[in-house]
Design a protein around this motif. Structure first.
Motif, PDB file in Angstrom:
ATOM      1  N   ILE A   5     -61.170  39.817  43.600  1.00  0.00           N
ATOM      2  CA  ILE A   5     -61.581  38.411  43.762  1.00  0.00           C
ATOM      3  C   ILE A   5     -63.092  38.280  43.650  1.00  0.00           C
ATOM      4  CG2 ILE A   5     -61.666  36.471  45.378  1.00  0.00           C
ATOM      5  CD1 ILE A   5     -58.880  37.407  46.364  1.00  0.00           C
ATOM      6  N   VAL A   6     -63.825  39.197  44.279  1.00  0.00           N
ATOM      7  CA  VAL A   6     -65.291  39.170  44.186  1.00  0.00           C
ATOM      8  C   VAL A   6     -65.730  39.347  42.731  1.00  0.00           C
ATOM      9  CG1 VAL A   6     -67.418  40.367  44.831  1.00  0.00           C
ATOM     10  CG2 VAL A   6     -65.679  39.927  46.557  1.00  0.00           C
ATOM     11  N   ALA A   7     -65.096  40.274  42.016  1.00  0.00           N
ATOM     12  CA  ALA A   7     -65.421  40.471  40.600  1.00  0.00           C
ATOM     13  C   ALA A   7     -65.097  39.214  39.793  1.00  0.00           C
ATOM     14  CB  ALA A   7     -64.656  41.671  40.047  1.00  0.00           C
ATOM     15  N   ALA A  38     -61.504  34.298  30.509  1.00  0.00           N
ATOM     16  CA  ALA A  38     -60.251  35.058  30.524  1.00  0.00           C
ATOM     17  C   ALA A  38     -60.342  36.218  31.508  1.00  0.00           C
ATOM     18  CB  ALA A  38     -59.926  35.568  29.124  1.00  0.00           C
ATOM     19  N   ASP A  39     -61.488  36.891  31.534  1.00  0.00           N
ATOM     20  CA  ASP A  39     -61.684  37.986  32.492  1.00  0.00           C
ATOM     21  C   ASP A  39     -61.653  37.461  33.923  1.00  0.00           C
ATOM     22  OD1 ASP A  39     -61.916  39.761  30.388  1.00  0.00           O
ATOM     23  OD2 ASP A  39     -64.119  39.805  30.435  1.00  0.00           O
ATOM     24  N   ALA A  40     -62.322  36.341  34.160  1.00  0.00           N
ATOM     25  CA  ALA A  40     -62.335  35.747  35.505  1.00  0.00           C
ATOM     26  C   ALA A  40     -60.926  35.340  35.924  1.00  0.00           C
ATOM     27  CB  ALA A  40     -63.276  34.543  35.545  1.00  0.00           C
ATOM     28  N   ALA A  41     -60.178  34.727  35.021  1.00  0.00           N
ATOM     29  CA  ALA A  41     -58.811  34.292  35.328  1.00  0.00           C
ATOM     30  C   ALA A  41     -57.926  35.485  35.675  1.00  0.00           C
ATOM     31  CB  ALA A  41     -58.219  33.518  34.147  1.00  0.00           C
ATOM     32  N   LYS A  42     -58.069  36.563  34.905  1.00  0.00           N
ATOM     33  CA  LYS A  42     -57.262  37.757  35.159  1.00  0.00           C
ATOM     34  C   LYS A  42     -57.600  38.353  36.526  1.00  0.00           C
ATOM     35  CE  LYS A  42     -56.134  42.285  33.296  1.00  0.00           C
ATOM     36  NZ  LYS A  42     -56.438  43.293  32.292  1.00  0.00           N
ATOM     37  N   LEU A  43     -58.885  38.463  36.842  1.00  0.00           N
ATOM     38  CA  LEU A  43     -59.304  39.042  38.116  1.00  0.00           C
ATOM     39  C   LEU A  43     -58.916  38.161  39.308  1.00  0.00           C
ATOM     40  CD1 LEU A  43     -62.772  40.367  36.986  1.00  0.00           C
ATOM     41  CD2 LEU A  43     -60.872  41.774  37.806  1.00  0.00           C
TER      42      LEU A  43
END
Length: 94
Positions: A5-7, A38-43
């Motif tokens: 979540i932090v990432a 997309a990276d934020a959504a995945k994380l």
């Protein structure tokens, strides 16, 4: 899961917006690099399209009618920052 979540929040902070013109001639926000989102959504474990909508569109529901207002780049940055702050704050209430 907390580190993920932090990432995700850190990736969310890297999302940038550019200005484009809508069909109606108004300035609206467009995400510059969708890979970052997309990276934020995945994380964060959320749907990519819903995250993009949360960052670029304000939705108001009045008397059952849904009104969608496209945000300007400045407003989209404010929405991004508010979302990141809310998710970060919710981590401590979890």
């Amino acid at each position: 899961q907390v580190l993920s979540i932090v990432a995700g929040i850190l990736h969310l902070g890297q999302v940038s917006f550019e200005s484009k013109m809508s069909d109606g001639g108004q300035e609206i926000a467009s995400i510059t690099d969708e890979k970052t989102v997309a990276d934020a959504a995945k994380l964060l474990g959320v749907d990519l399209q819903k995250l993009i909508t949360a960052l670029t569109v304000r939705i108001m529901i009045t008397r059952g009618d849904e009104i969608r207002i496209e945000l300007t780049p400045d407003k989209a940055q404010d929405a991004r920052d508010a979302l990141a702050k809310t998710v970060y704050g919710a981590m401590f209430l979890w």
